[in-house]
Scaffold this motif. Structure first.
Motif, PDB file in Angstrom:
ATOM      1  N   ILE A 253      25.554  26.723 -61.869  1.00 44.11           N
ATOM      2  CA  ILE A 253      26.529  27.453 -62.682  1.00 44.11           C
ATOM      3  C   ILE A 253      25.789  28.095 -63.842  1.00 44.11           C
ATOM      4  CG2 ILE A 253      28.481  25.976 -62.054  1.00 44.11           C
ATOM      5  CD1 ILE A 253      28.133  24.540 -64.701  1.00 44.11           C
TER       6      ILE A 253
ATOM      7  N   LEU B 236      33.003  31.140 -66.029  1.00 41.36           N
ATOM      8  CA  LEU B 236      31.616  30.900 -65.617  1.00 41.36           C
ATOM      9  C   LEU B 236      31.404  31.472 -64.225  1.00 41.36           C
ATOM     10  CD1 LEU B 236      31.731  28.361 -63.374  1.00 41.36           C
ATOM     11  CD2 LEU B 236      32.174  27.060 -65.463  1.00 41.36           C
ATOM     12  N   LYS B 237      30.120  31.516 -63.839  1.00 37.96           N
ATOM     13  CA  LYS B 237      29.749  31.961 -62.492  1.00 37.96           C
ATOM     14  C   LYS B 237      29.202  30.769 -61.727  1.00 37.96           C
ATOM     15  CE  LYS B 237      28.714  36.816 -63.506  1.00 37.96           C
ATOM     16  NZ  LYS B 237      29.267  36.842 -64.847  1.00 37.96           N
ATOM     17  N   ILE B 238      29.490  30.730 -60.394  1.00 39.77           N
ATOM     18  CA  ILE B 238      29.082  29.608 -59.557  1.00 39.77           C
ATOM     19  C   ILE B 238      28.836  30.119 -58.153  1.00 39.77           C
ATOM     20  CG2 ILE B 238      31.497  29.032 -59.035  1.00 39.77           C
ATOM     21  CD1 ILE B 238      30.610  26.077 -58.945  1.00 39.77           C
TER      22      ILE B 238
ATOM     23  N   TYR C   4      28.170  34.509 -54.887  1.00 39.49           N
ATOM     24  CA  TYR C   4      28.675  33.734 -56.016  1.00 39.49           C
ATOM     25  C   TYR C   4      29.975  34.353 -56.501  1.00 39.49           C
ATOM     26  CZ  TYR C   4      26.592  37.393 -58.947  1.00 39.49           C
ATOM     27  OH  TYR C   4      26.264  38.587 -59.522  1.00 39.49           O
TER      28      TYR C   4
END
Length: 399
Positions: free
Chosen positions: A39, A52-54, A12
């Motif tokens: 997310i 954000l993290k994805i 990620y």
């Protein structure tokens, strides 16, 4: 959200979103959620900036959404196995060496390197280790060749007379044999005749003479050293000396000086927490998450350890999650009544511990009380019912 180790395997990224305004960023995030993209950890940095993290797979699905909303992205951090393998690139020898290292570490951790004996007193370590070898326990033994720990415990128990319990525990490359030896009843020494006498000045409340002659009754006042149960029985003509035995309870008075600060310190959780994840390989731990975290000045750590199993065998791999909670000390002010109650409870607990088994506080009084320098000082009187007998040898004439 998926577990951290699964996200690390998939890979990620931490990305920064920039849009014409908060409406554009909100539209992109909502569209990503509608399309079931993974997310998390969404943070609004500025009016036109979010973070954000994805996961990698969903990162490449963002392109049409960026065109629709007019947003731009910038990759700030990359995490997980795919990026690690990509960084290795053509370092095939390094990868091969790493695989060999892990395989070697696994083989080394799958062997018992040390057998340790705990709790033995009468039994020697040599006797225990000989019984262990008969059960297949020895150094340089493969773990998967060992019997189940319960079966090993039963086998050792049957081979070691004089034990009430034997436990076997495997910790990494160490096998620990824990022993609880059975207690044989102590041979009582022959006792000379004796009285039971008072240990304190007291008022008798209960007396039970198992052997000997009672010399006092309930409500009798006795002084320390008075005979409670005599070891001399019979009349003047036919006398016999015995070992007096029985139980005598009485009321005893104690004075205690108590000091209680009006300010008490208590441990308080601030709500700040950190998480650290480790991959366990044999007896070693490899940190996977939580590198840039700073330790709290005061903290409490809760561990959640899990070990992988194959059929009935525990593999030398596992997962350790640490939850670190920040704590602080907080002052709590007490009023005089609360300090008085706290002081009496502490004094009562100390007194009952000193008075012995089955003691109880019958009454309590505060003789004197004052408050100065932020503390409450008390002089207290306690009335305690407790056992008051002790043995005293009978000295025969001519001895």
């Amino acid at each position: 959200m998926q577990s951290q180790w699964l996200l690390a395997l998939r890979g990620y990224a931490t990305i920064e979103l920039r849009g014409s305004g908060p409406e554009a960023i909100e539209a992109l995030i909502n569209a990503a959620v509608d399309r079931k993209m993974t997310i998390w950890d969404i943070r609004i940095k500025q009016r036109q900036v979010a973070e954000l993290k994805i996961v990698i797979a969903d990162f490449f699905r963002l392109k049409p959404l960026l065109k629709e909303t007019g947003c731009r992205i910038r990759v700030k951090e990359r995490h997980g196995l795919p990026f690690m393998l990509d960084r290795l690139g053509s370092r095939q020898l390094f990868v091969a060496g790493l695989i060999c290292f892990v395989a070697g570490l696994y083989l080394l951790s799958a062997v018992i390197w040390q057998v340790k004996v705990e709790g033995n007193d009468k039994l020697t370590a040599t006797e225990v280790l000989e019984a262990a070898r008969a059960e297949g326990i020895r150094t340089m033994q493969w773990k998967f060749k060992l019997k189940e720990t319960d079966e090993l415990s039963r086998g050792l128990h049957s081979r070691l007379p004089g034990t009430s319990w034997v436990g076997v525990e495997v910790k990494g490359t160490q096998l620990i044999i824990k022993i609880v030896e059975s207690k044989q009843p102590e041979q009582k020494e022959l006792q000379s005749p004796r009285h039971l006498v008072a240990t304190h000045n007291a008022v008798i409340t209960q007396i039970f003479a198992d052997k000997g002659k009672p010399m006092v009754k309930p409500n009798s006042v006795v002084r320390k050293g008075d005979v409670l149960i005599s070891g001399v029985i019979g009349d003047e003509v036919h006398q016999q000396t015995v070992v007096a035995n029985g139980k005598v309870k009485g009321l005893v008075w104690y004075t205690a000086n108590v000091e209680v600060p009006l300010t008490q310190m208590h441990k308080v959780y601030t709500g700040e927490t950190q998480r650290r994840d480790y991959l366990l390989i044999g007896g070693r731990a490899l940190k996977l998450y939580g590198y840039r975290q700073q330790d709290f000045e005061r903290e409490e750590i809760i561990e959640d350890r899990k070990t992988l199993h194959f059929r009935n065998y525990a593999l030398p791999f596992g997962w350790l999650k640490e939850r670190r909670m920040q704590v602080s000390e907080q002052e709590q002010a007490l009023d005089q009544a609360a300090a008085r109650s706290l002081g009496l409870e502490r004094a009562k607990a100390d007194l009952l511990m000193e008075a012995g088994a089955e003691a109880r506080v019958v009454d309590q009084k505060i003789l004197h009380e004052k408050t100065e320098n932020g503390k409450v000082y008390m002089e207290t009187l306690f009335e305690v019912e407790q056992y008051i007998m002790e043995e005293k040898a009978i000295v025969q004439q001519g001895e």
